[in-house]
Design a protein around this motif. Structure first.
Motif, PDB file in Angstrom:
ATOM      1  N   GLY A 133     -31.202  -6.576  40.123  1.00  0.00           N
ATOM      2  CA  GLY A 133     -30.716  -6.875  38.496  1.00  0.00           C
ATOM      3  C   GLY A 133     -30.011  -7.535  37.811  1.00  0.00           C
ATOM      4  O   GLY A 133     -29.251  -7.980  38.755  1.00  0.00           O
ATOM      5  N   ALA A 134     -30.363  -7.846  36.862  1.00  0.00           N
ATOM      6  CA  ALA A 134     -29.286  -8.582  36.300  1.00  0.00           C
ATOM      7  C   ALA A 134     -29.660  -7.957  34.265  1.00  0.00           C
ATOM      8  O   ALA A 134     -30.527  -8.390  34.368  1.00  0.00           O
ATOM      9  N   ILE A 135     -28.686  -8.439  33.545  1.00  0.00           N
ATOM     10  CA  ILE A 135     -28.589  -8.350  32.182  1.00  0.00           C
ATOM     11  C   ILE A 135     -27.767  -9.140  31.595  1.00  0.00           C
ATOM     12  O   ILE A 135     -26.997 -10.169  31.946  1.00  0.00           O
ATOM     13  N   LEU A 136     -28.589  -9.897  30.317  1.00  0.00           N
ATOM     14  CA  LEU A 136     -27.517 -10.954  29.660  1.00  0.00           C
ATOM     15  C   LEU A 136     -26.313 -10.175  28.984  1.00  0.00           C
ATOM     16  O   LEU A 136     -26.233  -9.445  28.662  1.00  0.00           O
ATOM     17  N   GLY A 137     -25.454 -11.166  29.382  1.00  0.00           N
ATOM     18  CA  GLY A 137     -24.325 -10.308  28.066  1.00  0.00           C
ATOM     19  C   GLY A 137     -23.054 -11.737  27.575  1.00  0.00           C
ATOM     20  O   GLY A 137     -23.400 -12.795  27.858  1.00  0.00           O
ATOM     21  N   LEU A 138     -22.262 -11.331  26.746  1.00  0.00           N
ATOM     22  CA  LEU A 138     -21.235 -12.040  26.252  1.00  0.00           C
ATOM     23  C   LEU A 138     -19.561 -11.800  27.005  1.00  0.00           C
ATOM     24  O   LEU A 138     -19.757 -10.490  26.829  1.00  0.00           O
ATOM     25  N   PRO A 139     -19.326 -12.520  27.258  1.00  0.00           N
ATOM     26  CA  PRO A 139     -17.913 -12.450  27.988  1.00  0.00           C
ATOM     27  C   PRO A 139     -16.776 -11.957  26.411  1.00  0.00           C
ATOM     28  O   PRO A 139     -17.165 -12.975  25.519  1.00  0.00           O
ATOM     29  N   VAL A 140     -16.041 -10.603  26.863  1.00  0.00           N
ATOM     30  CA  VAL A 140     -15.577 -10.341  25.488  1.00  0.00           C
ATOM     31  C   VAL A 140     -14.276 -11.799  25.213  1.00  0.00           C
ATOM     32  O   VAL A 140     -13.269 -11.928  25.936  1.00  0.00           O
ATOM     33  N   VAL A 141     -14.330 -11.952  23.761  1.00  0.00           N
ATOM     34  CA  VAL A 141     -12.994 -13.106  23.465  1.00  0.00           C
ATOM     35  C   VAL A 141     -11.979 -12.084  22.689  1.00  0.00           C
ATOM     36  O   VAL A 141     -10.828 -12.570  22.533  1.00  0.00           O
ATOM     37  N   ASP A 142     -11.969 -11.333  22.023  1.00  0.00           N
ATOM     38  CA  ASP A 142     -11.248 -10.352  21.376  1.00  0.00           C
ATOM     39  C   ASP A 142     -10.496  -9.355  22.505  1.00  0.00           C
ATOM     40  O   ASP A 142     -10.972  -9.220  23.174  1.00  0.00           O
ATOM     41  N   THR A 143      -9.352  -9.570  21.521  1.00  0.00           N
ATOM     42  CA  THR A 143      -8.416  -8.232  22.525  1.00  0.00           C
ATOM     43  C   THR A 143      -9.054  -6.715  22.380  1.00  0.00           C
ATOM     44  O   THR A 143      -9.554  -6.162  20.551  1.00  0.00           O
ATOM     45  N   ILE A 144      -9.331  -5.999  23.672  1.00  0.00           N
ATOM     46  CA  ILE A 144     -10.064  -4.860  23.246  1.00  0.00           C
ATOM     47  C   ILE A 144      -8.926  -3.695  23.374  1.00  0.00           C
ATOM     48  O   ILE A 144      -8.268  -3.649  24.409  1.00  0.00           O
ATOM     49  N   LYS A 145      -9.045  -2.580  22.461  1.00  0.00           N
ATOM     50  CA  LYS A 145      -7.747  -1.604  22.494  1.00  0.00           C
ATOM     51  C   LYS A 145      -8.993  -0.056  22.885  1.00  0.00           C
ATOM     52  O   LYS A 145      -9.829  -0.076  22.525  1.00  0.00           O
ATOM     53  N   GLN A 146      -8.313   0.530  23.583  1.00  0.00           N
ATOM     54  CA  GLN A 146      -9.444   1.904  24.151  1.00  0.00           C
ATOM     55  C   GLN A 146      -8.154   2.731  22.934  1.00  0.00           C
ATOM     56  O   GLN A 146      -7.096   2.804  23.525  1.00  0.00           O
ATOM     57  N   LYS A 155      -4.725   2.155  25.334  1.00  0.00           N
ATOM     58  CA  LYS A 155      -4.209   0.825  25.872  1.00  0.00           C
ATOM     59  C   LYS A 155      -4.914  -0.032  26.208  1.00  0.00           C
ATOM     60  O   LYS A 155      -6.265   0.124  25.113  1.00  0.00           O
ATOM     61  N   THR A 156      -4.244  -1.378  25.990  1.00  0.00           N
ATOM     62  CA  THR A 156      -5.527  -2.991  25.942  1.00  0.00           C
ATOM     63  C   THR A 156      -5.834  -3.066  26.798  1.00  0.00           C
ATOM     64  O   THR A 156      -4.977  -3.048  28.301  1.00  0.00           O
ATOM     65  N   LEU A 157      -7.155  -3.417  27.090  1.00  0.00           N
ATOM     66  CA  LEU A 157      -7.761  -3.570  28.387  1.00  0.00           C
ATOM     67  C   LEU A 157      -7.896  -4.965  28.597  1.00  0.00           C
ATOM     68  O   LEU A 157      -7.739  -5.938  27.741  1.00  0.00           O
ATOM     69  N   ASP A 158      -7.968  -5.670  30.047  1.00  0.00           N
ATOM     70  CA  ASP A 158      -7.889  -6.603  29.890  1.00  0.00           C
ATOM     71  C   ASP A 158      -9.238  -7.153  30.189  1.00  0.00           C
ATOM     72  O   ASP A 158     -10.216  -6.825  30.897  1.00  0.00           O
ATOM     73  N   ARG A 159      -9.398  -8.150  29.042  1.00  0.00           N
ATOM     74  CA  ARG A 159     -10.643  -8.698  28.939  1.00  0.00           C
ATOM     75  C   ARG A 159     -11.119  -9.603  29.488  1.00  0.00           C
ATOM     76  O   ARG A 159     -12.035  -9.797  28.929  1.00  0.00           O
ATOM     77  N   GLU A 160     -10.784  -9.732  30.329  1.00  0.00           N
ATOM     78  CA  GLU A 160     -10.777 -10.859  30.981  1.00  0.00           C
ATOM     79  C   GLU A 160     -12.565 -10.447  32.608  1.00  0.00           C
ATOM     80  O   GLU A 160     -12.846 -10.935  32.596  1.00  0.00           O
ATOM     81  N   PHE A 161     -12.532  -8.720  32.004  1.00  0.00           N
ATOM     82  CA  PHE A 161     -13.021  -7.933  33.070  1.00  0.00           C
ATOM     83  C   PHE A 161     -14.292  -7.350  31.763  1.00  0.00           C
ATOM     84  O   PHE A 161     -15.155  -6.283  32.165  1.00  0.00           O
ATOM     85  N   VAL A 162     -14.236  -7.876  30.484  1.00  0.00           N
ATOM     86  CA  VAL A 162     -14.917  -6.650  29.780  1.00  0.00           C
ATOM     87  C   VAL A 162     -16.111  -7.610  29.003  1.00  0.00           C
ATOM     88  O   VAL A 162     -15.919  -9.188  28.654  1.00  0.00           O
ATOM     89  N   TRP A 163     -17.450  -7.285  29.228  1.00  0.00           N
ATOM     90  CA  TRP A 163     -18.550  -7.731  28.576  1.00  0.00           C
ATOM     91  C   TRP A 163     -19.092  -7.235  27.278  1.00  0.00           C
ATOM     92  O   TRP A 163     -19.153  -5.906  27.537  1.00  0.00           O
ATOM     93  N   ARG A 164     -19.960  -7.898  26.857  1.00  0.00           N
ATOM     94  CA  ARG A 164     -20.594  -6.860  25.803  1.00  0.00           C
ATOM     95  C   ARG A 164     -22.213  -7.262  26.371  1.00  0.00           C
ATOM     96  O   ARG A 164     -22.330  -8.064  26.826  1.00  0.00           O
ATOM     97  N   ALA A 165     -23.054  -6.398  26.469  1.00  0.00           N
ATOM     98  CA  ALA A 165     -24.350  -5.961  27.156  1.00  0.00           C
ATOM     99  C   ALA A 165     -25.127  -6.585  25.736  1.00  0.00           C
ATOM    100  O   ALA A 165     -25.455  -6.312  24.876  1.00  0.00           O
TER     101      ALA A 165
END
Length: 236
Positions: A133-146, A155-165
């Motif tokens: 399967g597959a989903i549409l998504g958007l790579p995150v461009v903001d700095t993401i905090k956990q 911590k701050t997540l590595d946004r290179e690997f974070v997407w919005r579903a």
């Protein structure tokens, strides 16, 4: 169509919720956007995508608005009764897909509150899907905090690997139906259900105007994006 998709293609649209965050007095899918309800916009987009055999809509059993819409009687629309949660509604709709299309059917699950999905993005999703399967998504461009439980930064997540579903999300109907069994409390989208089964769906970049209308300020933004899409003359 992608040779991975060997059976018929259906769309599933859960629409049994009430959208309390809109504070509108009626379910958000029946609010008006450029002269039509959000429901009509969304379903007409899906119906205009020729490979879709039919669209299965899960609506509340006591929904008085759905039967009043002309699109409700469209020959490629099939309504089923939704459940208490989104996951329950999707499962009910996928059960109908399996009855209509058989074990080889695939489903595109799409939010009713996303009326601006582009047909080109749906085509990209179909072209890129794997057997998982597959989903549409958007790579995150903001700095993401956990955050921690105390609302302090862990911590701050590595946004290179974070997407919005986003949606649609595309899966084999039989596998999705099985995944939507048991405790569904933690299932927020179809991909999360499949992830519990060990699946790794593909991520396909969509357009940022595929917004989900959730709060009142989303409506004027949707009007802006809709007008811009029409100006593009074929940008859908």
């Amino acid at each position: 169509m992608n040779p991975v998709i060997r059976g018929p293609l259906y769309a599933v649209v859960p629409a049994a919720g009430v959208g309390q965050r809109m504070k509108a007095g009626i379910p958000k899918q029946y609010l008006t956007l450029a002269g039509k309800t959000i429901t009509e916009h969304t379903l007409q987009r899906l119906l205009s995508f020729a490979p879709i055999e039919s669209v299965v809509v899960a609506v509340s059993a006591d929904d008085p608005w759905w039967p009043t819409l002309p699109v409700a009687t469209h020959r490629r629309i099939h309504a089923v009764t939704g459940g208490e949660s989104r996951a329950d509604s999707v499962r009910n709709a996928v059960a109908q897909v399996l009855m209509d299309g058989g074990e080889d059917a695939w489903v595109l699950v799409h939010d009713m509150a996303r009326p601006l999905v582009r047909l080109s993005d749906i085509q990209s999703l179909l072209a890129a899907t794997t057997e998982q399967g597959a989903i549409l998504g958007l790579p995150v461009v903001d700095t993401i905090k956990q955050a921690g439980a105390d609302q302090r930064i862990e911590k701050t997540l590595d946004r290179e690997f974070v997407w919005r579903a986003l949606t649609p999300q595309l899966f084999p109907a039989a596998a999705l139906y099985e995944a939507l069994s048991g405790d569904l409390a933690a299932v927020t989208d179809e991909a999360s259900a499949m992830e519990r089964q060990g699946w790794r769906p593909a991520l396909v970049a969509g357009h940022s105007d595929n917004i989900k209308i959730t709060v009142p300020e989303d409506l004027p933004l949707a009007r802006f994006y809709l007008a811009r899409q029409f100006e593009e003359q074929g940008g859908l």
